[in-house]
Design an enzyme around this catalytic site. Structure first.
Site, mmCIF file in Angstrom:
data_model
loop_
_atom_site.group_PDB
_atom_site.id
_atom_site.type_symbol
_atom_site.label_atom_id
_atom_site.label_comp_id
_atom_site.label_asym_id
_atom_site.label_seq_id
_atom_site.Cartn_x
_atom_site.Cartn_y
_atom_site.Cartn_z
ATOM 1 N N THR A 216 0.853 -0.918 -0.363
ATOM 2 C CA THR A 216 -0.093 0.533 0.175
ATOM 3 C C THR A 216 0.716 1.510 -0.161
ATOM 4 O O THR A 216 1.965 0.606 -0.088
ATOM 5 C CB THR A 216 -1.022 -0.143 1.277
ATOM 6 O OG1 THR A 216 -1.970 0.796 0.711
ATOM 7 C CG2 THR A 216 -0.455 0.595 2.821
ATOM 8 N N ASN A 217 0.217 2.276 0.273
ATOM 9 C CA ASN A 217 1.214 3.106 0.605
ATOM 10 C C ASN A 217 0.654 4.677 1.727
ATOM 11 O O ASN A 217 -0.539 3.633 2.790
ATOM 12 C CB ASN A 217 0.880 4.521 -0.779
ATOM 13 C CG ASN A 217 -0.726 4.762 -1.315
ATOM 14 O OD1 ASN A 217 -0.896 4.823 -0.501
ATOM 15 N ND2 ASN A 217 -1.411 4.435 -2.307
ATOM 16 N N ARG A 218 1.160 5.499 1.345
ATOM 17 C CA ARG A 218 0.698 6.352 3.116
ATOM 18 C C ARG A 218 -0.227 7.422 2.644
ATOM 19 O O ARG A 218 0.045 8.040 3.777
ATOM 20 C CB ARG A 218 2.260 7.267 3.256
ATOM 21 C CG ARG A 218 3.846 6.760 3.170
ATOM 22 C CD ARG A 218 4.840 7.902 3.607
ATOM 23 N NE ARG A 218 5.978 6.856 3.711
ATOM 24 C CZ ARG A 218 6.507 6.228 4.557
ATOM 25 N NH1 ARG A 218 5.875 6.272 6.009
ATOM 26 N NH2 ARG A 218 8.132 5.859 4.363
ATOM 27 N N SER A 219 -0.694 7.324 2.064
ATOM 28 C CA SER A 219 -1.782 7.787 2.342
ATOM 29 C C SER A 219 -2.599 8.273 3.497
ATOM 30 O O SER A 219 -2.987 6.845 3.611
ATOM 31 C CB SER A 219 -3.475 8.202 0.830
ATOM 32 O OG SER A 219 -4.229 8.820 1.068
#
Ligand code: CTP
Length: 413
Positions: A216-219
């Site tokens: 996933t990512n940091r959003s």
């Protein structure tokens, strides 16, 4: 925290006698902090639980208790209070509302300042019942509530749970955040986006590797959720397609939870088919594991690492562009560009490539803007070359600025 929709709104908060009366103090306090002017009316029974001084202290305004006695703290003279309070208000909220007050209101009684004010009120009236045991579900109370709703009174349903008496059932006053959510959605009904369908995406998608792992990512999803709340405040019919977890859903928004970019694509294409605006605030994964292992991947004893082959996900905005060319919806399309270098050049090329009406560019290298924090610093780009750099602001304020542009673009059509 200030809330634009509530700033300088005049709300009459009528408090009746219930153990939940103390929760009305928190409601009065939070609404005041949000910028609203709160005029409190207390029934005699309410004063058995909480004092007028408590409300006066949190609202900084006189509290009205008596139909007959002039107010000594500088409020409206009593003989006009019921008319002045009800007529000049944006909203009358009766919270908590006891079975007794609900019965009086249904019968059109006018025997205390609250009931007289409710009869004189020209603004929307909201009631949040709170009562013990079987009182709420009793046919008498239900019949009275039905009568009131038929007359246009808005009901905030009580929650199920444990009462002070130890009994369990439906009758608890919802928490302050939920009450404020209801109040926002009622006050927002006549906003600039009233009658508009707005689809908003939020959060970072996650792409499965195996049944337990994902990329996933940091959003955080905060900007997307702030947009959804601001759109509800502006009166829109909001669908929030979210890959973020653990954030409170703005009251009134229709939440669709998704995980992967593929799930999000499907939901976006479906819900934007008749939407006035799509705002893609989500951080959609660009790559995903080419295959998803059906069982948990085990590590081998020889110390070997793991090589993942990543394939591309669909670009949702490019698919939406194709849909728009075919069916003309969503009518307005807004993208975000999270960039760590060459912000404006990269952002403008995204705007053009994805055929957007607005692009919100944010520099994720700044520590006070972008992911996870409550503030953001963005520039809004438009296809004709126009650009508006907004100063560092809360994600709510940025959302309001974006939605103001969306509302302008939608015009009267
Ligand atoms: N976006 C999308 N589908 C993707 C990736 C991004 O619809 N697969 C949307 C995002 O929601 C955002 C905009 O496209 O509104 C730009 O996202 P961003 O990640 O900044 O750009 P990318 O198109 O992914 O380009 P790059 O990663 O090369 O910067």
């Amino acid at each position: 925290m200030p809330i634009t929709l509530l700033e300088n709104k005049r709300i009459v908060l009528a408090v009746t006698g219930s153990i939940a009366s103390y929760k009305a103090v928190d409601l009065a306090s939070k609404l005041t902090q949000a910028g609203a002017k709160i005029d409190v009316i207390m029934t005699d029974a309410a004063r058995e639980f909480v004092t007028p001084l408590t409300f006066q202290s949190v609202t900084g305004r006189p509290v009205y208790t008596d139909l007959w006695q002039a107010d000594s703290s500088g409020g409206l003279p009593t003989h006009i209070a019921h008319v002045g309070l009800g007529e000049g208000a944006d909203l009358l909220v009766i919270a908590p509302a006891t079975a007794q007050t609900i019965a009086k209101l249904a019968g059109g009684f006018a025997d205390n300042l609250l009931t007289v004010t409710a009869l004189a009120a020209r603004c929307p009236v909201v009631i949040a019942p709170a009562m013990d045991g079987g009182m709420y579900t009793h046919p008498a109370t239900q019949a009275n509530l039905k009568t009131l709703q038929e007359r246009g009174v808005i009901l905030i349903e009580p929650e199920e749970g444990r009462f002070a008496s130890g009994l369990v059932g439906k009758g608890r006053l919802p928490e302050t955040a939920a009450l404020i959510g209801h109040i926002r959605s009622i006050l927002g009904r006549t906003g600039a986006l009233a009658g508009r369908k707005v689809v908003i995406t939020a959060g970072g998608t996650s792409e499965a590797i195996d049944p337990v792992r994902y990329i996933t990512n940091r959003s955080s999803g905060k900007q997307g959720y702030a947009l959804a709340q601001a759109a509800v405040d502006a009166g829109a019919d909001v669908t929030l397609i979210s890959a973020a977890k653990g954030l409170p859903t703005p009251f009134g928004a229709h939440l669709i939870l998704v995980e992967s970019a593929a799930d999000m694509l499907k939901a976006v294409l479906e819900y934007s088919q008749n939407a006035d605006a799509l705002i893609m605030a989500a951080a959609v994964a660009d790559f995903r594991p080419e295959t998803i292992a059906s069982q948990k991947i085990k590590k081998s004893d020889d110390g070997a690492g793991l090589t993942l082959t990543l394939g591309r996900t669909a670009d949702i905005l490019m698919e939406v562009k194709a849909q728009r060319q075919q069916i003309g919806f969503p009518r307005i399309c807004v993208g975000f560009a999270a960039e760590s270098e060459n912000l404006l050049t990269n952002a403008r090329s995204k705007l053009e490539r994805k055929g957007l009406d607005l692009l919100v560019a944010n520099d994720i290298s700044a520590s006070d803007a972008g992911f996870a924090v409550d503030t953001n610093r963005v520039t809004i780009l438009e296809p004709d070359g126009g650009q508006q750099a907004l100063p560092l602001a809360s994600k709510s304020q940025i959302s309001e600025a974006i939605l103001a542009r969306v509302s302008d673009l939608l015009g009267d059509a």
